[in-house]
Design an enzyme around this catalytic site. Structure first.
Site, PDB file in Angstrom:
ATOM      1  N   ARG A  22     -66.418 -39.243  26.085  1.00  0.00           N
ATOM      2  CA  ARG A  22     -65.160 -39.977  25.914  1.00  0.00           C
ATOM      3  C   ARG A  22     -64.352 -39.978  27.213  1.00  0.00           C
ATOM      4  O   ARG A  22     -64.327 -38.999  27.939  1.00  0.00           O
ATOM      5  CB  ARG A  22     -64.326 -39.300  24.812  1.00  0.00           C
TER       6      ARG A  22
ATOM      7  N   ARG B  67     -51.915 -30.076  11.309  1.00  0.00           N
ATOM      8  CA  ARG B  67     -53.130 -29.422  11.800  1.00  0.00           C
ATOM      9  C   ARG B  67     -53.238 -27.979  11.316  1.00  0.00           C
ATOM     10  O   ARG B  67     -54.222 -27.313  11.631  1.00  0.00           O
ATOM     11  CB  ARG B  67     -53.099 -29.431  13.312  1.00  0.00           C
TER      12      ARG B  67
ATOM     13  N   LYS C 234     -60.291 -40.571  14.256  1.00  0.00           N
ATOM     14  CA  LYS C 234     -58.957 -40.773  13.667  1.00  0.00           C
ATOM     15  C   LYS C 234     -58.148 -41.810  14.455  1.00  0.00           C
ATOM     16  O   LYS C 234     -57.549 -42.698  13.870  1.00  0.00           O
ATOM     17  CB  LYS C 234     -58.157 -39.453  13.643  1.00  0.00           C
TER      18      LYS C 234
ATOM     19  N   ARG D 212     -61.921 -26.262  20.857  1.00  0.00           N
ATOM     20  CA  ARG D 212     -61.170 -27.163  19.964  1.00  0.00           C
ATOM     21  C   ARG D 212     -61.867 -27.295  18.610  1.00  0.00           C
ATOM     22  O   ARG D 212     -61.212 -27.363  17.570  1.00  0.00           O
ATOM     23  CB  ARG D 212     -61.010 -28.552  20.601  1.00  0.00           C
TER      24      ARG D 212
ATOM     25  N   ARG E 140     -60.340 -36.162  29.907  1.00  0.00           N
ATOM     26  CA  ARG E 140     -59.192 -35.292  29.621  1.00  0.00           C
ATOM     27  C   ARG E 140     -59.495 -33.847  30.029  1.00  0.00           C
ATOM     28  O   ARG E 140     -60.634 -33.399  29.941  1.00  0.00           O
ATOM     29  CB  ARG E 140     -58.874 -35.328  28.119  1.00  0.00           C
TER      30      ARG E 140
HETATM   31  P1  AMP Z   1     -55.577 -34.488  19.966  1.00  0.00           P
HETATM   32  O1  AMP Z   1     -55.408 -35.601  20.924  1.00  0.00           O
HETATM   33  O2  AMP Z   1     -55.085 -34.801  18.587  1.00  0.00           O
HETATM   34  O3  AMP Z   1     -56.978 -33.920  19.969  1.00  0.00           O
HETATM   35  O4  AMP Z   1     -54.613 -33.307  20.482  1.00  0.00           O
HETATM   36  C1  AMP Z   1     -54.790 -32.709  21.751  1.00  0.00           C
HETATM   37  C2  AMP Z   1     -54.217 -31.289  21.748  1.00  0.00           C
HETATM   38  O5  AMP Z   1     -52.814 -31.339  21.472  1.00  0.00           O
HETATM   39  C3  AMP Z   1     -54.787 -30.371  20.680  1.00  0.00           C
HETATM   40  O6  AMP Z   1     -56.006 -29.784  21.081  1.00  0.00           O
HETATM   41  C4  AMP Z   1     -53.655 -29.356  20.534  1.00  0.00           C
HETATM   42  O7  AMP Z   1     -53.622 -28.440  21.610  1.00  0.00           O
HETATM   43  C5  AMP Z   1     -52.413 -30.235  20.667  1.00  0.00           C
HETATM   44  N1  AMP Z   1     -51.974 -30.769  19.346  1.00  0.00           N
HETATM   45  C6  AMP Z   1     -52.013 -32.062  18.910  1.00  0.00           C
HETATM   46  N2  AMP Z   1     -51.517 -32.176  17.667  1.00  0.00           N
HETATM   47  C7  AMP Z   1     -51.173 -30.923  17.284  1.00  0.00           C
HETATM   48  C8  AMP Z   1     -50.623 -30.384  16.097  1.00  0.00           C
HETATM   49  N3  AMP Z   1     -50.327 -31.148  15.022  1.00  0.00           N
HETATM   50  N4  AMP Z   1     -50.401 -29.034  16.051  1.00  0.00           N
HETATM   51  C9  AMP Z   1     -50.671 -28.248  17.117  1.00  0.00           C
HETATM   52  N5  AMP Z   1     -51.206 -28.683  18.267  1.00  0.00           N
HETATM   53  C10 AMP Z   1     -51.449 -30.019  18.371  1.00  0.00           C
END
Ligand code: AMP
Length: 215
Positions: free
Chosen positions: A127, A88, A13, A173, A162
């Protein structure tokens, strides 16, 4: 353009969003980037989000909607935006629908990037991300390493794995995605505006989006 990018962590994404921003000045809005910035800065939002993020769970819908309500009204969104990692959950998707109606904004469509699980697992474990929260450039130790090992090409900050990209957190996740986020595919299909692209190559995903935008 105004798009939602749906897909599991590691589906691409962020990469596709960055490619799309170069087409027409639309901005990438990644809730994950915003939250990691808040954690790094030690703000109240960061403190609230950190535990859920590190364990591979989700931050509360209320916190996320508060962030997005403000973010979508910032001037740089006027040219368009690519929602990366938001919504999400079904409640977030419902709330987003109400928010867009309130702001008088119409989406073009939602893109589902569908990538096989084994590819995702391989991508996430290899990554690496720039530790500078204003940069957050993404690398891959196999397919796209930084020129100098451990150093960001763009800003010179350390490139790290990360905290939520340990094998245990990754598996959590992906479970969280299946349980909480995958149902959004049905939600947007019902809305009648979903483009599903099954491709591991970001350029291929980009092409499918451009074709649909061109009508
Ligand atoms: P990402 O970089 O999009 O994988 O986001 C990293 C982490 O941030 C996720 O595993 C969630 O813990 C939190 N997170 C990101 N976006 C959301 C969202 N829209 N709703 C809830 N938690 C989020």
């Amino acid at each position: 353009m105004r798009l939602i990018l749906l897909g599991a962590p590691g589906a691409g994404k962020g990469t596709v969003a960055k490619l799309l921003t170069q087409l027409d000045g639309s901005v990438q809005i990644s809730t994950g980037d915003i939250l990691r910035g808040a954690v790094a800065a030690g703000t109240e939002l960061g403190l609230k989000a950190k535990e859920a993020m590190n364990s591979g769970g989700l931050v509360s819908d209320d916190l996320i909607m508060g962030i997005m309500e403000e973010r979508l009204q910032e001037p740089d969104c006027a040219k368009g935006f690519l929602l990366d990692g938001f919504p999400r959950t079904i409640p977030q998707a419902e709330a987003l629908k109400g928010l867009l109606t309130k702001l008088g904004i119409e989406l073009d469509f939602t893109v589902e990037i569908d990538v096989p699980r084994d590819v995702i697992l391989d991508r996430l474990t290899t990554r690496r991300t720039c530790s500078n929260s204003a940069c957050q450039a993404i690398y891959n130790v196999k397919s796209n390493p930084p020129k100098q090992e451990g150093v960001c090409d763009k800003c010179g900050s350390p490139v790290i794995q990360r905290d939520d990209e340990t094998e245990e957190a990754i598996s959590k996740r992906l479970d969280t995605y299946d349980e909480m986020t995958a149902p959004l595919v049905g939600f947007y299909k019902n809305e009648g505006n979903l483009l599903t692209v099954s491709a591991t190559d970001s350029q291929e995903v980009l092409k499918a989006i451009q074709d649909k935008l061109a009508g």
